[in-house]
Scaffold this motif. Structure first.
Motif, PDB file in Angstrom:
ATOM      1  N   LEU A   8      36.813  40.579  -9.307  1.00 21.02           N
ATOM      2  CA  LEU A   8      37.225  40.823 -10.649  1.00 21.02           C
ATOM      3  C   LEU A   8      36.750  39.728 -11.560  1.00 21.02           C
ATOM      4  O   LEU A   8      36.895  39.798 -12.732  1.00 21.02           O
ATOM      5  N   ARG A   9      35.888  38.833 -11.052  1.00 19.64           N
ATOM      6  CA  ARG A   9      35.217  37.660 -11.947  1.00 19.64           C
ATOM      7  C   ARG A   9      34.255  38.521 -12.887  1.00 19.64           C
ATOM      8  O   ARG A   9      33.493  38.851 -12.460  1.00 19.64           O
ATOM      9  N   HIS A  10      34.502  38.037 -14.126  1.00 17.65           N
ATOM     10  CA  HIS A  10      33.460  38.474 -15.019  1.00 17.65           C
ATOM     11  C   HIS A  10      33.640  39.943 -15.318  1.00 17.65           C
ATOM     12  O   HIS A  10      32.561  40.544 -15.928  1.00 17.65           O
ATOM     13  N   VAL A  11      34.375  40.667 -14.745  1.00 20.24           N
ATOM     14  CA  VAL A  11      34.647  42.166 -15.164  1.00 20.24           C
ATOM     15  C   VAL A  11      35.390  42.408 -16.200  1.00 20.24           C
ATOM     16  O   VAL A  11      36.338  41.821 -16.922  1.00 20.24           O
ATOM     17  N   PRO A  12      34.644  43.169 -17.356  1.00 20.26           N
ATOM     18  CA  PRO A  12      35.416  43.632 -18.655  1.00 20.26           C
ATOM     19  C   PRO A  12      36.770  44.308 -18.224  1.00 20.26           C
ATOM     20  O   PRO A  12      36.762  45.103 -17.253  1.00 20.26           O
ATOM     21  N   ASP A  13      37.674  44.200 -19.199  1.00 18.34           N
ATOM     22  CA  ASP A  13      38.839  44.695 -19.113  1.00 18.34           C
ATOM     23  C   ASP A  13      38.721  46.354 -19.008  1.00 18.34           C
ATOM     24  O   ASP A  13      39.629  46.861 -18.329  1.00 18.34           O
ATOM     25  N   ASP A  14      37.950  46.693 -19.832  1.00 16.33           N
ATOM     26  CA  ASP A  14      37.807  48.394 -19.984  1.00 16.33           C
ATOM     27  C   ASP A  14      37.137  48.933 -18.581  1.00 16.33           C
ATOM     28  O   ASP A  14      37.518  49.837 -17.982  1.00 16.33           O
ATOM     29  N   GLU A  15      36.317  48.284 -17.894  1.00 13.90           N
ATOM     30  CA  GLU A  15      35.905  48.598 -16.452  1.00 13.90           C
ATOM     31  C   GLU A  15      36.822  48.444 -15.377  1.00 13.90           C
ATOM     32  O   GLU A  15      37.099  49.415 -14.851  1.00 13.90           O
ATOM     33  N   ALA A  16      37.927  47.345 -15.600  1.00 20.31           N
ATOM     34  CA  ALA A  16      38.878  47.337 -14.669  1.00 20.31           C
ATOM     35  C   ALA A  16      39.876  48.271 -14.762  1.00 20.31           C
ATOM     36  O   ALA A  16      40.358  48.800 -13.769  1.00 20.31           O
ATOM     37  N   ASP A  17      40.198  48.748 -16.032  1.00 16.39           N
ATOM     38  CA  ASP A  17      41.062  49.786 -16.196  1.00 16.39           C
ATOM     39  C   ASP A  17      40.514  51.166 -15.864  1.00 16.39           C
ATOM     40  O   ASP A  17      41.105  51.994 -15.146  1.00 16.39           O
ATOM     41  N   GLU A  18      39.306  51.588 -16.146  1.00 13.37           N
ATOM     42  CA  GLU A  18      38.574  52.482 -15.428  1.00 13.37           C
ATOM     43  C   GLU A  18      38.715  52.747 -13.721  1.00 13.37           C
ATOM     44  O   GLU A  18      38.949  53.845 -13.355  1.00 13.37           O
ATOM     45  N   ARG A  67      28.453  54.221 -14.623  1.00 13.56           N
ATOM     46  CA  ARG A  67      28.835  53.346 -15.698  1.00 13.56           C
ATOM     47  C   ARG A  67      27.489  52.770 -15.942  1.00 13.56           C
ATOM     48  O   ARG A  67      27.161  52.511 -17.131  1.00 13.56           O
ATOM     49  N   ARG A  68      26.510  52.331 -15.028  1.00 19.12           N
ATOM     50  CA  ARG A  68      25.298  51.706 -15.118  1.00 19.12           C
ATOM     51  C   ARG A  68      24.437  52.730 -16.149  1.00 19.12           C
ATOM     52  O   ARG A  68      23.812  52.193 -17.218  1.00 19.12           O
ATOM     53  N   ALA A  69      24.294  53.820 -16.016  1.00 15.93           N
ATOM     54  CA  ALA A  69      23.704  54.860 -16.732  1.00 15.93           C
ATOM     55  C   ALA A  69      24.216  54.981 -18.095  1.00 15.93           C
ATOM     56  O   ALA A  69      23.375  54.869 -19.061  1.00 15.93           O
TER      57      ALA A  69
END
Length: 120
Positions: A8-18, A67-69
């Motif tokens: 979870l280091r440097h993971v944006p909050d929206d990505e972690a929530d998703e 997500r990458r796309a």
């Protein structure tokens, strides 16, 4: 034995929530450790079961591909609209801030290399 699914280091909050929503919607029995305030521990998503880990990794792989796309598409749209860009774009948009950052880089590099230059 616990299986580490994702750092979870440097993971944006929206990505972690998703990812939390993804795991919850697919009934993945996971637990989460938060990253430390000072960056010592990485934090992440974990599972205990081997089968659960394989299923969760497959879900994560598919999610990250999507997500990458999506992110690449958004970036290309912003680039075409002229709202993002590289060095020259930043120099035109914020010349003082960009030149100050370049000057700071040069000063730090000079101070770092100065002892080695004086030796020779």
């Amino acid at each position: 034995m616990p299986h580490h699914l994702m750092n979870l280091r440097h993971v944006p909050d929206d990505e972690a929530d998703e990812i939390r929503e993804l795991f919850d919607s697919h009934d993945v029995r996971y637990y989460e450790t938060p990253p430390s305030r000072w960056g010592i521990s990485m934090g992440g998503f974990w599972v205990h079961d081997d089968d659960e880990a394989a299923r969760a990794r497959a879900l994560l792989e598919e999610y990250q591909h999507q997500r990458r796309a999506r992110q690449r598409s958004e970036y290309e749209h912003e680039l075409a609209a002229g709202r993002v860009g590289g060095f020259w774009f930043r120099l035109r948009q914020k010349p003082v801030k960009t030149l100050a950052a370049c000057l700071a880089i040069v000063v730090i590099a000079a101070l770092s290399l100065l002892p080695f230059v004086k030796i020779g």
